[in-house]
Design a protein around this motif. Sequence first.
Motif, PDB file in Angstrom:
ATOM      1  N   PHE A 188       0.866  -1.182   0.000  1.00 56.08           N
ATOM      2  CA  PHE A 188       0.000   0.000   0.000  1.00 56.08           C
ATOM      3  C   PHE A 188       0.902   1.230   0.000  1.00 56.08           C
ATOM      4  CE2 PHE A 188      -2.985   2.818   2.663  1.00 56.08           C
ATOM      5  CZ  PHE A 188      -3.680   3.239   1.543  1.00 56.08           C
ATOM      6  N   ILE A 189       0.858   1.990  -1.087  1.00 57.22           N
ATOM      7  CA  ILE A 189       1.682   3.189  -1.249  1.00 57.22           C
ATOM      8  C   ILE A 189       0.744   4.389  -1.186  1.00 57.22           C
ATOM      9  CG2 ILE A 189       3.217   4.453  -2.798  1.00 57.22           C
ATOM     10  CD1 ILE A 189       3.899   1.696  -4.087  1.00 57.22           C
ATOM     11  N   PHE A 190       1.035   5.329  -0.283  1.00 58.14           N
ATOM     12  CA  PHE A 190       0.151   6.484  -0.168  1.00 58.14           C
ATOM     13  C   PHE A 190       0.940   7.709   0.285  1.00 58.14           C
ATOM     14  CE2 PHE A 190       0.273   4.774   4.095  1.00 58.14           C
ATOM     15  CZ  PHE A 190       0.158   5.866   4.949  1.00 58.14           C
ATOM     16  N   THR A 191       0.299   8.854   0.183  1.00 57.01           N
ATOM     17  CA  THR A 191       0.917  10.107   0.616  1.00 57.01           C
ATOM     18  C   THR A 191       0.068  10.747   1.707  1.00 57.01           C
ATOM     19  OG1 THR A 191      -0.245  11.421  -1.065  1.00 57.01           O
ATOM     20  CG2 THR A 191       1.923  10.520  -1.667  1.00 57.01           C
ATOM     21  N   TYR A 192       0.720  11.551   2.520  1.00 59.23           N
ATOM     22  CA  TYR A 192      -0.003  12.322   3.533  1.00 59.23           C
ATOM     23  C   TYR A 192       0.766  13.604   3.823  1.00 59.23           C
ATOM     24  CZ  TYR A 192       3.314  10.985   7.282  1.00 59.23           C
ATOM     25  OH  TYR A 192       4.433  10.815   8.071  1.00 59.23           O
ATOM     26  N   VAL A 193       0.113  14.546   4.457  1.00 57.56           N
ATOM     27  CA  VAL A 193       0.790  15.762   4.908  1.00 57.56           C
ATOM     28  C   VAL A 193       0.903  15.735   6.427  1.00 57.56           C
ATOM     29  CG1 VAL A 193       0.000  17.099   2.916  1.00 57.56           C
ATOM     30  CG2 VAL A 193      -1.309  17.160   5.052  1.00 57.56           C
ATOM     31  N   HIS A 194       1.928  16.390   6.922  1.00 56.60           N
ATOM     32  CA  HIS A 194       2.146  16.470   8.362  1.00 56.60           C
ATOM     33  C   HIS A 194       0.960  17.175   9.026  1.00 56.60           C
ATOM     34  CE1 HIS A 194       4.043  17.434  12.195  1.00 56.60           C
ATOM     35  NE2 HIS A 194       5.131  16.751  11.839  1.00 56.60           N
ATOM     36  N   GLU A 195       0.473  16.591  10.098  1.00 54.65           N
ATOM     37  CA  GLU A 195      -0.693  17.147  10.793  1.00 54.65           C
ATOM     38  C   GLU A 195      -0.467  18.590  11.230  1.00 54.65           C
ATOM     39  OE1 GLU A 195      -2.450  16.166  15.049  1.00 54.65           O
ATOM     40  OE2 GLU A 195      -2.897  14.539  13.629  1.00 54.65           O
ATOM     41  N   LEU A 239      -1.698  -2.968   8.778  1.00 57.93           N
ATOM     42  CA  LEU A 239      -0.591  -2.627   7.893  1.00 57.93           C
ATOM     43  C   LEU A 239       0.710  -2.458   8.671  1.00 57.93           C
ATOM     44  CD1 LEU A 239      -2.593   0.019   5.859  1.00 57.93           C
ATOM     45  CD2 LEU A 239      -1.745  -2.126   4.903  1.00 57.93           C
ATOM     46  N   ARG A 240       1.818  -2.781   8.016  1.00 56.27           N
ATOM     47  CA  ARG A 240       3.143  -2.614   8.616  1.00 56.27           C
ATOM     48  C   ARG A 240       3.922  -1.560   7.834  1.00 56.27           C
ATOM     49  NH1 ARG A 240       8.217  -4.445   7.417  1.00 56.27           N
ATOM     50  NH2 ARG A 240       7.427  -5.687   5.664  1.00 56.27           N
ATOM     51  N   LEU A 241       4.470  -0.589   8.545  1.00 55.51           N
ATOM     52  CA  LEU A 241       5.245   0.464   7.893  1.00 55.51           C
ATOM     53  C   LEU A 241       6.570  -0.091   7.377  1.00 55.51           C
ATOM     54  CD1 LEU A 241       5.675   3.456   7.167  1.00 55.51           C
ATOM     55  CD2 LEU A 241       6.700   3.757   9.443  1.00 55.51           C
ATOM     56  N   VAL A 242       6.847   0.144   6.099  1.00 56.89           N
ATOM     57  CA  VAL A 242       8.124  -0.231   5.501  1.00 56.89           C
ATOM     58  C   VAL A 242       9.012   0.999   5.348  1.00 56.89           C
ATOM     59  CG1 VAL A 242       9.256  -1.221   3.462  1.00 56.89           C
ATOM     60  CG2 VAL A 242       7.070  -2.160   4.266  1.00 56.89           C
ATOM     61  N   SER A 243       8.441   2.104   4.859  1.00 57.89           N
ATOM     62  CA  SER A 243       9.222   3.322   4.651  1.00 57.89           C
ATOM     63  C   SER A 243       8.314   4.534   4.690  1.00 57.89           C
ATOM     64  CB  SER A 243       9.960   3.261   3.307  1.00 57.89           C
ATOM     65  OG  SER A 243      10.769   4.406   3.121  1.00 57.89           O
ATOM     66  N   THR A 270       5.635  10.461   1.635  1.00 56.54           N
ATOM     67  CA  THR A 270       5.240   9.321   0.807  1.00 56.54           C
ATOM     68  C   THR A 270       5.584   8.046   1.562  1.00 56.54           C
ATOM     69  OG1 THR A 270       5.679  10.612  -1.191  1.00 56.54           O
ATOM     70  CG2 THR A 270       5.435   8.229  -1.452  1.00 56.54           C
ATOM     71  N   VAL A 271       4.634   7.129   1.622  1.00 53.29           N
ATOM     72  CA  VAL A 271       4.741   5.958   2.512  1.00 53.29           C
ATOM     73  C   VAL A 271       4.595   4.662   1.715  1.00 53.29           C
ATOM     74  CG1 VAL A 271       3.665   4.741   4.466  1.00 53.29           C
ATOM     75  CG2 VAL A 271       3.819   7.255   4.456  1.00 53.29           C
ATOM     76  N   LEU A 272       5.417   3.683   2.109  1.00 44.76           N
ATOM     77  CA  LEU A 272       5.281   2.304   1.626  1.00 44.76           C
ATOM     78  C   LEU A 272       4.928   1.453   2.829  1.00 44.76           C
ATOM     79  CD1 LEU A 272       5.559   0.019  -0.455  1.00 44.76           C
ATOM     80  CD2 LEU A 272       8.013  -0.031   0.071  1.00 44.76           C
ATOM     81  N   ALA A 273       3.778   0.787   2.758  1.00 48.40           N
ATOM     82  CA  ALA A 273       3.335  -0.104   3.833  1.00 48.40           C
ATOM     83  C   ALA A 273       3.017  -1.468   3.241  1.00 48.40           C
ATOM     84  CB  ALA A 273       2.104   0.460   4.541  1.00 48.40           C
ATOM     85  N   GLU A 274       2.952  -2.468   4.110  1.00 53.65           N
ATOM     86  CA  GLU A 274       2.708  -3.833   3.653  1.00 53.65           C
ATOM     87  C   GLU A 274       1.644  -4.476   4.529  1.00 53.65           C
ATOM     88  OE1 GLU A 274       5.945  -6.451   1.892  1.00 53.65           O
ATOM     89  OE2 GLU A 274       5.709  -7.323   3.896  1.00 53.65           O
ATOM     90  N   VAL A 275       0.855  -5.338   3.924  1.00 52.53           N
ATOM     91  CA  VAL A 275      -0.182  -6.066   4.670  1.00 52.53           C
ATOM     92  C   VAL A 275       0.470  -7.247   5.363  1.00 52.53           C
ATOM     93  CG1 VAL A 275      -2.371  -7.304   4.515  1.00 52.53           C
ATOM     94  CG2 VAL A 275      -1.898  -5.387   2.963  1.00 52.53           C
ATOM     95  N   GLY A 276       0.254  -7.368   6.667  1.00 55.44           N
ATOM     96  CA  GLY A 276       0.817  -8.471   7.425  1.00 55.44           C
ATOM     97  C   GLY A 276      -0.057  -9.705   7.349  1.00 55.44           C
ATOM     98  N   ASP A 277       0.415 -10.763   7.964  1.00 56.15           N
ATOM     99  CA  ASP A 277      -0.383 -12.000   8.028  1.00 56.15           C
ATOM    100  C   ASP A 277      -1.575 -11.797   8.947  1.00 56.15           C
ATOM    101  OD1 ASP A 277       1.338 -13.406   6.361  1.00 56.15           O
ATOM    102  OD2 ASP A 277       2.651 -13.934   8.028  1.00 56.15           O
TER     103      ASP A 277
END
Length: 278
Positions: A188-195, A239-243, A270-277
């Motif tokens: 899951f790749i997504f973007t966000y802005v700092h709160e 989700l698990r944070l990768v980067s 910009t974030v890279l996350a992964e779905v865990g088991d």
Amino acid sequence: MFRASEHAKGTGQRLFADPLAVALLPGSLRLSAKLLAVRPVSSMLARYIDRQWPGARTSGIARTRLIDDWIAESIGQAEQLVLLGAGFDTRAWRLGALDAVKVFEVDHPATAKVKRQRLQAAGADMNRVTFVAVDFEIDDFEVRLRDAGFDLARRSIVVWEGVSQYLTGEAVCGVMRWAGRLAPGSRFIFTYVHEGVIDGSVAFDGADKVVAKVGVSGEPWRFGLLPGELPGFLRERGLRLVSDLGADQYRERVMGQAGRDMHGYSFYHTVLAEVGDA
């Protein structure tokens, strides 16, 4: 326009190629975009944009390349790609790595209609994409995706770029919970802005001007995240944070020394996350 300007630099100088970017611009801007191939014009335009909106252009270009790279790194273990809120994204045509992957573009019917018309006029192969028309105000995008052939049980890559800051927290969490239910190993790749940009608690170079501009446009930024809280936020949604890279970091990653000398838009991540088991 930013992608068109990067493509105009030519082979060996650009971070990515996007021959369809000009075709997706409204007619009033296409001639201007073609002039970007003229070095003095391109340099003057870049300087003007960088003065008006510090970091917006360089962040957008670097973010595009970063996401391209993450898709390329992940594609060998995925069977489907979803571009959620696709807008005028052209990755289905730009990235050869997607040739053997089923690509779904999810967006509002009006936006998708304009995009398809302009791409068809440019001679693009429309069979590379399954278009999924969704009015997010009234439609269930999960149901529409499933009906279009998306298989929740197959490993996937989802890209959600440039969207989350415009939504409510409830809507963002809903998308992330859906992403957390994808097949284990999905990306899951997504973007966000700092709160801090949203509530004004943290000062960033150029942020006031950007927030004011989007507010006047009728699409104010409403949602942000704190980088330190992101791992837990994702974990609660499967989700698990990768980067997690801020603009200063991803500019340096893809541009090297030149990126280290660029400033602005440091509130954008910009974030890279992964779905865990399960």
